[in-house]
Motif scaffolding. Structure first.
Motif, mmCIF file in Angstrom:
data_model
loop_
_atom_site.group_PDB
_atom_site.id
_atom_site.type_symbol
_atom_site.label_atom_id
_atom_site.label_comp_id
_atom_site.label_asym_id
_atom_site.label_seq_id
_atom_site.Cartn_x
_atom_site.Cartn_y
_atom_site.Cartn_z
ATOM 1 N N GLU A 1 6.727 3.427 -0.529
ATOM 2 C CA GLU A 1 6.849 4.861 -0.758
ATOM 3 C C GLU A 1 6.222 5.219 -2.099
ATOM 4 O O GLU A 1 5.872 4.345 -2.889
ATOM 5 C CB GLU A 1 8.314 5.253 -0.698
ATOM 6 N N CYS A 2 6.089 6.483 -2.344
ATOM 7 C CA CYS A 2 5.475 6.982 -3.568
ATOM 8 C C CYS A 2 6.127 6.346 -4.791
ATOM 9 O O CYS A 2 7.350 6.274 -4.894
ATOM 10 C CB CYS A 2 5.615 8.494 -3.624
ATOM 11 N N SER A 3 5.274 5.881 -5.719
ATOM 12 C CA SER A 3 5.773 5.246 -6.941
ATOM 13 C C SER A 3 5.505 6.128 -8.162
ATOM 14 O O SER A 3 5.435 5.621 -9.280
ATOM 15 C CB SER A 3 5.134 3.870 -7.109
ATOM 16 N N ASP A 4 5.329 7.408 -7.938
ATOM 17 C CA ASP A 4 5.089 8.387 -9.020
ATOM 18 C C ASP A 4 3.823 8.115 -9.811
ATOM 19 O O ASP A 4 3.771 8.345 -11.012
ATOM 20 C CB ASP A 4 6.283 8.458 -9.975
ATOM 21 N N MET B 1 0.855 -1.184 0.000
ATOM 22 C CA MET B 1 0.000 0.000 0.000
ATOM 23 C C MET B 1 0.889 1.231 0.000
ATOM 24 O O MET B 1 1.755 1.380 0.864
ATOM 25 C CB MET B 1 -0.895 0.005 1.240
ATOM 26 N N CYS B 2 0.657 2.090 -0.976
ATOM 27 C CA CYS B 2 1.449 3.311 -1.041
ATOM 28 C C CYS B 2 1.142 4.172 0.180
ATOM 29 O O CYS B 2 -0.013 4.354 0.550
ATOM 30 C CB CYS B 2 1.135 4.074 -2.324
ATOM 31 N N ASN B 3 2.183 4.671 0.770
ATOM 32 C CA ASN B 3 2.030 5.516 1.955
ATOM 33 C C ASN B 3 2.569 6.928 1.678
ATOM 34 O O ASN B 3 2.935 7.651 2.597
ATOM 35 C CB ASN B 3 2.759 4.869 3.138
ATOM 36 N N GLY B 4 2.603 7.282 0.385
ATOM 37 C CA GLY B 4 3.077 8.613 0.017
ATOM 38 C C GLY B 4 2.069 9.686 0.418
ATOM 39 O O GLY B 4 0.999 9.393 0.941
ATOM 40 N N SER B 5 2.405 10.922 0.123
ATOM 41 C CA SER B 5 1.575 12.041 0.601
ATOM 42 C C SER B 5 0.170 12.048 0.000
ATOM 43 O O SER B 5 -0.782 12.456 0.658
ATOM 44 C CB SER B 5 2.274 13.366 0.319
ATOM 45 N N LYS B 6 0.001 11.590 -1.222
ATOM 46 C CA LYS B 6 -1.339 11.550 -1.854
ATOM 47 C C LYS B 6 -2.102 10.294 -1.434
ATOM 48 O O LYS B 6 -3.243 10.367 -0.985
ATOM 49 C CB LYS B 6 -1.229 11.587 -3.384
ATOM 50 N N CYS B 7 -1.483 9.156 -1.598
ATOM 51 C CA CYS B 7 -2.161 7.893 -1.275
ATOM 52 C C CYS B 7 -2.405 7.742 0.227
ATOM 53 O O CYS B 7 -3.414 7.167 0.642
ATOM 54 C CB CYS B 7 -1.341 6.709 -1.772
ATOM 55 N N PRO C 1 -5.629 6.278 -4.419
ATOM 56 C CA PRO C 1 -4.564 5.515 -3.787
ATOM 57 C C PRO C 1 -4.152 4.289 -4.620
ATOM 58 O O PRO C 1 -4.968 3.648 -5.254
ATOM 59 C CB PRO C 1 -5.199 5.073 -2.466
ATOM 60 N N ILE C 2 -2.875 3.983 -4.565
ATOM 61 C CA ILE C 2 -2.295 2.852 -5.274
ATOM 62 C C ILE C 2 -2.141 1.669 -4.312
ATOM 63 O O ILE C 2 -1.629 1.832 -3.205
ATOM 64 C CB ILE C 2 -0.889 3.226 -5.818
ATOM 65 N N VAL C 3 -2.595 0.516 -4.770
ATOM 66 C CA VAL C 3 -2.411 -0.720 -4.005
ATOM 67 C C VAL C 3 -1.877 -1.769 -4.985
ATOM 68 O O VAL C 3 -2.389 -1.906 -6.099
ATOM 69 C CB VAL C 3 -3.733 -1.213 -3.373
#
Ligand code: FES
Length: 82
Positions: free
Chosen positions: A48-51, A13-19, A57-59
């Motif tokens: 981390e963020c994958s651009d 699970m992306c835990n970046g600022s958007k996701c 959100p990205i999973v």
């Protein structure tokens, strides 16, 4: 020598600022994995963020190599139950 056993599947699970703002998806995945009794088969990781922030959100599911964009609870439920 001790042997380490790892689950055969993983959810990233992306835990970046958007996701990371989509806490409902993260919470749901963790809860469903536990309630389904699959927590010994599926390990959950933060990544981390994958651009791909536009698709938050990205999973990401492994080993199926399935990337969900704009993931929601229903999409995650379907994949975990498979
Ligand atoms: S914050 Fe998730 S892809 Fe960038």
């Amino acid at each position: 020598m001790s042997k380490i056993t790892f689950p055969s599947k993983a959810i990233f699970m992306c835990n970046g600022s958007k996701c990371g703002k989509h806490k409902e998806v993260k919470k749901y995945i963790k809860q469903l994995n536990k309630e389904s009794g699959t927590d010994d088969k599926i390990e959950i990781f933060k990544m981390e963020c994958s651009d791909r922030c536009k698709s938050a959100p990205i999973v990401y599911f492994q080993p199926e190599n399935v990337w969900l964009e704009k993931a929601d609870v229903a999409m995650c439920k379907e994949l975990i139950e498979k």
